[in-house]
Design a protein around this motif. Structure first.
Motif, PDB file in Angstrom:
ATOM      1  N   ARG A  39     -15.144  18.411 -50.281  1.00 27.87           N
ATOM      2  CA  ARG A  39     -15.513  17.878 -48.978  1.00 27.87           C
ATOM      3  C   ARG A  39     -16.319  16.574 -48.769  1.00 27.87           C
ATOM      4  NH1 ARG A  39     -16.778  23.377 -48.911  1.00 27.87           N
ATOM      5  NH2 ARG A  39     -18.900  22.958 -48.653  1.00 27.87           N
ATOM      6  N   ARG A  57     -24.284  12.097 -43.181  1.00 30.22           N
ATOM      7  CA  ARG A  57     -23.652  12.749 -42.036  1.00 30.22           C
ATOM      8  C   ARG A  57     -23.405  11.613 -41.274  1.00 30.22           C
ATOM      9  NH1 ARG A  57     -25.204  12.582 -37.029  1.00 30.22           N
ATOM     10  NH2 ARG A  57     -27.409  11.942 -37.330  1.00 30.22           N
ATOM     11  N   SER A  66     -19.946  16.168 -39.225  1.00 33.75           N
ATOM     12  CA  SER A  66     -20.973  17.133 -39.322  1.00 33.75           C
ATOM     13  C   SER A  66     -21.699  17.629 -40.665  1.00 33.75           C
ATOM     14  CB  SER A  66     -20.710  18.326 -38.406  1.00 33.75           C
ATOM     15  OG  SER A  66     -20.158  19.273 -38.902  1.00 33.75           O
ATOM     16  N   LEU A  67     -22.771  18.013 -40.642  1.00 32.29           N
ATOM     17  CA  LEU A  67     -23.354  18.554 -41.731  1.00 32.29           C
ATOM     18  C   LEU A  67     -22.657  20.033 -41.848  1.00 32.29           C
ATOM     19  CD1 LEU A  67     -27.095  17.353 -42.017  1.00 32.29           C
ATOM     20  CD2 LEU A  67     -25.318  16.845 -43.382  1.00 32.29           C
ATOM     21  N   ASP A  68     -22.452  20.709 -40.790  1.00 32.78           N
ATOM     22  CA  ASP A  68     -21.896  22.038 -41.069  1.00 32.78           C
ATOM     23  C   ASP A  68     -20.675  21.919 -41.695  1.00 32.78           C
ATOM     24  OD1 ASP A  68     -23.772  23.380 -39.490  1.00 32.78           O
ATOM     25  OD2 ASP A  68     -22.831  23.283 -37.899  1.00 32.78           O
ATOM     26  N   ASP A  69     -19.850  21.026 -41.574  1.00 30.48           N
ATOM     27  CA  ASP A  69     -18.537  20.776 -41.999  1.00 30.48           C
ATOM     28  C   ASP A  69     -18.744  20.269 -43.501  1.00 30.48           C
ATOM     29  OD1 ASP A  69     -16.767  21.203 -39.855  1.00 30.48           O
ATOM     30  OD2 ASP A  69     -16.550  19.217 -39.471  1.00 30.48           O
ATOM     31  N   CYS A  94     -21.347  23.498 -45.247  1.00 31.32           N
ATOM     32  CA  CYS A  94     -20.428  24.845 -45.090  1.00 31.32           C
ATOM     33  C   CYS A  94     -19.191  24.959 -45.297  1.00 31.32           C
ATOM     34  CB  CYS A  94     -21.164  25.464 -43.847  1.00 31.32           C
ATOM     35  SG  CYS A  94     -22.886  25.485 -43.759  1.00 31.32           S
ATOM     36  N   LEU A 122     -16.776  24.178 -42.640  1.00 31.67           N
ATOM     37  CA  LEU A 122     -15.942  24.591 -41.657  1.00 31.67           C
ATOM     38  C   LEU A 122     -14.776  23.722 -41.552  1.00 31.67           C
ATOM     39  CD1 LEU A 122     -18.701  24.758 -38.907  1.00 31.67           C
ATOM     40  CD2 LEU A 122     -17.748  26.434 -39.996  1.00 31.67           C
ATOM     41  N   LEU A 178     -15.776  19.004 -33.755  1.00 35.41           N
ATOM     42  CA  LEU A 178     -17.006  19.872 -33.179  1.00 35.41           C
ATOM     43  C   LEU A 178     -17.544  18.977 -32.180  1.00 35.41           C
ATOM     44  CD1 LEU A 178     -18.650  20.976 -36.470  1.00 35.41           C
ATOM     45  CD2 LEU A 178     -17.207  22.401 -34.877  1.00 35.41           C
TER      46      LEU A 178
END
Length: 110
Positions: free
Chosen positions: A7, A52, A58-61, A64, A66, A72
């Protein structure tokens, strides 16, 4: 499902950045970026906010995994999950501004 290193590399390439350019933006060495992308190391916690911003992800993407294609929102609107919540929302919206403010203060949100 791709891992962090894939990623990270994908986000960097999407922006047309080389490992060297990303390293320069983050004030780290090219070897560090290479190690992250090859799974030998992970960036330190202090670098995550910069990652970021620089990678515009995003840090989620990034962390994690996403769906990277999904955009988002910065602030997701709240949606009633059931009829009871919908009724509460309708009742709240009917309140005068002073009462709404009082409820928010009561909930610790005002």
């Amino acid at each position: 499902m791709s891992g962090f290193q894939e990623r990270l590399k994908s986000a960097r390439q999407r922006l047309g950045l080389t490992q060297e350019a990303l390293a320069e933006e983050l004030n780290v060495t090219k070897a560090s970026v290479s190690a992250w992308e090859n799974g030998r190391e992970k960036p330190g916690f202090r670098l995550l906010p910069k990652l970021r911003v620089v990678l515009d992800v995003s840090l989620d993407d990034l962390i994690c995994g996403l769906d990277a294609d999904r955009e988002l929102p910065t602030e997701q609107p709240l949606v009633a999950r059931n009829e009871g919540e919908a009724d509460l929302l309708k009742a709240y919206r009917k309140l005068p501004a002073k009462r709404r403010k009082a409820w928010l203060e009561l909930l610790g949100k005002g």
